[in-house]
Design a protein around this motif. Structure first.
Motif, PDB file in Angstrom:
ATOM      1  N   THR A   4      97.893  50.130  39.239  1.00  8.95           N
ATOM      2  CA  THR A   4      97.745  50.304  40.896  1.00  8.95           C
ATOM      3  C   THR A   4      96.596  49.580  41.573  1.00  8.95           C
ATOM      4  N   GLU A   5      95.402  49.443  40.447  1.00 17.20           N
ATOM      5  CA  GLU A   5      94.387  48.604  41.230  1.00 17.20           C
ATOM      6  C   GLU A   5      94.472  47.166  41.168  1.00 17.20           C
ATOM      7  N   ILE A   6      95.263  46.664  40.015  1.00  8.46           N
ATOM      8  CA  ILE A   6      95.650  45.248  40.033  1.00  8.46           C
ATOM      9  C   ILE A   6      96.600  45.068  41.238  1.00  8.46           C
ATOM     10  N   GLU A   7      97.485  45.777  41.419  1.00 11.10           N
ATOM     11  CA  GLU A   7      98.336  45.640  42.493  1.00 11.10           C
ATOM     12  C   GLU A   7      97.754  45.529  43.991  1.00 11.10           C
ATOM     13  N   ALA A   8      96.791  46.508  44.132  1.00 12.12           N
ATOM     14  CA  ALA A   8      95.829  46.587  45.401  1.00 12.12           C
ATOM     15  C   ALA A   8      95.176  45.225  45.428  1.00 12.12           C
ATOM     16  N   ALA A   9      94.548  44.814  44.469  1.00 17.75           N
ATOM     17  CA  ALA A   9      93.476  43.525  44.268  1.00 17.75           C
ATOM     18  C   ALA A   9      94.217  42.313  44.526  1.00 17.75           C
ATOM     19  N   LEU A  10      95.558  42.180  44.243  1.00 17.03           N
ATOM     20  CA  LEU A  10      96.313  41.002  44.090  1.00 17.03           C
ATOM     21  C   LEU A  10      97.029  41.008  45.782  1.00 17.03           C
ATOM     22  N   ALA A  11      96.909  42.055  46.504  1.00 17.76           N
ATOM     23  CA  ALA A  11      97.449  41.949  47.666  1.00 17.76           C
ATOM     24  C   ALA A  11      96.450  41.062  48.705  1.00 17.76           C
ATOM     25  N   HIS A  12      94.987  40.936  48.146  1.00 20.96           N
ATOM     26  CA  HIS A  12      94.114  40.323  48.759  1.00 20.96           C
ATOM     27  C   HIS A  12      93.972  38.688  48.603  1.00 20.96           C
ATOM     28  N   HIS A  13      94.668  38.494  47.665  1.00 21.74           N
ATOM     29  CA  HIS A  13      94.532  36.906  47.077  1.00 21.74           C
ATOM     30  C   HIS A  13      95.702  36.100  47.563  1.00 21.74           C
ATOM     31  N   PRO A  14      95.192  34.922  48.070  1.00 14.20           N
ATOM     32  CA  PRO A  14      96.392  34.147  48.571  1.00 14.20           C
ATOM     33  C   PRO A  14      96.799  33.326  47.213  1.00 14.20           C
ATOM     34  N   ARG A  15      97.960  32.706  47.406  1.00 15.81           N
ATOM     35  CA  ARG A  15      98.462  31.917  46.384  1.00 15.81           C
ATOM     36  C   ARG A  15      97.551  30.520  45.993  1.00 15.81           C
ATOM     37  N   ILE A  16      97.529  30.155  44.894  1.00 16.05           N
ATOM     38  CA  ILE A  16      96.801  29.056  44.490  1.00 16.05           C
ATOM     39  C   ILE A  16      97.285  27.787  45.425  1.00 16.05           C
ATOM     40  N   GLY A  17      96.473  26.927  45.737  1.00 17.18           N
ATOM     41  CA  GLY A  17      96.921  25.747  46.343  1.00 17.18           C
ATOM     42  C   GLY A  17      97.190  26.124  48.156  1.00 17.18           C
ATOM     43  N   GLU A  18      96.777  27.411  48.293  1.00 17.67           N
ATOM     44  CA  GLU A  18      97.124  27.754  49.874  1.00 17.67           C
ATOM     45  C   GLU A  18      95.716  28.422  50.298  1.00 17.67           C
ATOM     46  N   ARG A  19      95.481  28.125  51.618  1.00 16.33           N
ATOM     47  CA  ARG A  19      94.215  28.595  52.224  1.00 16.33           C
ATOM     48  C   ARG A  19      94.377  29.867  52.411  1.00 16.33           C
ATOM     49  N   ALA A  20      93.384  30.770  52.312  1.00 18.34           N
ATOM     50  CA  ALA A  20      93.231  32.294  52.641  1.00 18.34           C
ATOM     51  C   ALA A  20      92.964  32.320  54.097  1.00 18.34           C
ATOM     52  N   PRO A  21      93.849  33.315  54.714  1.00 18.53           N
ATOM     53  CA  PRO A  21      93.942  33.329  56.283  1.00 18.53           C
ATOM     54  C   PRO A  21      92.448  33.934  56.722  1.00 18.53           C
ATOM     55  N   GLY A  22      92.140  33.701  57.923  1.00 19.99           N
ATOM     56  CA  GLY A  22      90.929  34.505  58.459  1.00 19.99           C
ATOM     57  C   GLY A  22      89.606  33.999  58.136  1.00 19.99           C
ATOM     58  N   THR A  23      88.675  34.812  58.509  1.00 18.74           N
ATOM     59  CA  THR A  23      87.281  34.490  58.562  1.00 18.74           C
ATOM     60  C   THR A  23      86.428  35.464  57.938  1.00 18.74           C
ATOM     61  N   SER A  24      87.161  36.357  57.104  1.00 14.90           N
ATOM     62  CA  SER A  24      86.160  37.514  56.418  1.00 14.90           C
ATOM     63  C   SER A  24      85.496  36.842  55.462  1.00 14.90           C
ATOM     64  N   VAL A  25      84.347  37.656  54.905  1.00 15.51           N
ATOM     65  CA  VAL A  25      83.728  37.226  53.739  1.00 15.51           C
ATOM     66  C   VAL A  25      84.768  36.710  52.391  1.00 15.51           C
ATOM     67  N   GLU A  26      85.739  37.986  52.229  1.00 13.82           N
ATOM     68  CA  GLU A  26      86.500  37.515  51.143  1.00 13.82           C
ATOM     69  C   GLU A  26      87.215  36.312  51.275  1.00 13.82           C
ATOM     70  N   ALA A  27      87.909  36.180  52.740  1.00 13.89           N
ATOM     71  CA  ALA A  27      88.421  34.642  52.842  1.00 13.89           C
ATOM     72  C   ALA A  27      87.799  33.682  52.722  1.00 13.89           C
ATOM     73  N   ARG A  28      86.565  33.805  53.150  1.00 14.82           N
ATOM     74  CA  ARG A  28      85.655  32.592  52.883  1.00 14.82           C
ATOM     75  C   ARG A  28      85.289  32.308  51.444  1.00 14.82           C
ATOM     76  N   LEU A  29      85.247  33.378  50.773  1.00 12.24           N
ATOM     77  CA  LEU A  29      85.039  33.242  49.356  1.00 12.24           C
ATOM     78  C   LEU A  29      86.169  32.470  48.695  1.00 12.24           C
TER      79      LEU A  29
END
Length: 165
Positions: free
Chosen positions: A57-82
Motif C-alpha cells: 500500500t505504501e509503495i502504491e501511494a508513493a508511485l502515485a507521486h512519480h512521473p514516468r522516466i523521461g517525462e517531466r514532473a508537472p507542477g512547481t511543488s518541491v517534489e516536482a522540482r526534485l
C-alpha cells in the motif's frame, strides 16, 4: 534546511520538510519522532531503516507521486522540482532512446499496472533503459522488492540533499 533546523523544528514543520523526500506517513513519522539526530549519517541511516520494508500500500501511494522516466514532473511543488532535477541530470536523449523509454514505460505499465520507478540520479538514459528491459522479465513479486529498494534510494538521496540546503 540544516540538521539543526530539522532537529529543532516543530513536529508539523519537520514532517512538511520530509514530505517531498518520500510522502509515506509512517516513514515521515518515524524520522520526526526519532529526533534529535547527532549527525547527518544518523539521520540517513534512520531514513534507510524506516524505509525497509515498505508495504504494498505504501509503495502504491508513493508511485502515485512519480512521473514516468523521461517525462517531466508537472507542477512547481518541491517534489516536482526534485524529480525534474533528478531527470534533468540524464541529459538529452536521442530520438531512439527516448522512443525506447516510452515504449518500455508502456510495456511495464501494461505488465505491472504501475509506473516504472528507478533512481535516476547518477544514471544515464541508456543505463535506465537497460534496467527497464531487464525488469520487464521480472515477476510482480520481484518488482515489488526492487521498487522498494529504489524508493529507499530516492528518499535517502533527497533527504541528504534537503539537509544540505
Amino acid at each position: 534546511m540544516h540538521l539543526e533546523q530539522f532537529n529543532s523544528a516543530s513536529r508539523t514543520g519537520a514532517a512538511a520538510a520530509l514530505r517531498p523526500c518520500l510522502d509515506i506517513p509512517r516513514w515521515i513519522d518515524e524520522l520526526v519522532d526519532a529526533r534529535p539526530y547527532s549527525g547527518l549519517a544518523a539521520l540517513l541511516e534512520a531514513g534507510r531503516g524506516a524505509a525497509d520494508p515498505f508495504t504494498p500500500t505504501e509503495i502504491e501511494a508513493a508511485l502515485a507521486h512519480h512521473p514516468r522516466i523521461g517525462e517531466r514532473a508537472p507542477g512547481t511543488s518541491v517534489e516536482a522540482r526534485l524529480s525534474q532535477s533528478e531527470q534533468a541530470g540524464l541529459g538529452e536523449a536521442d530520438a531512439a532512446v527516448a522512443q525506447a523509454l516510452a515504449d518500455g514505460n508502456r510495456a511495464y505499465e501494461e505488465k505491472f499496472g504501475q509506473v516504472f520507478l528507478i533512481r535516476a540520479a547518477g544514471r544515464s538514459r541508456q543505463e535506465i533503459l537497460a534496467a527497464l528491459n531487464t525488469r520487464l522479465a521480472h515477476t510482480p513479486g520481484e518488482e515489488q522488492t526492487i521498487i522498494g529498494q529504489q524508493l529507499r534510494e530516492i528518499a535517502v538521496l533527497r533527504l541528504e540533499g534537503l539537509m544540505g540546503q
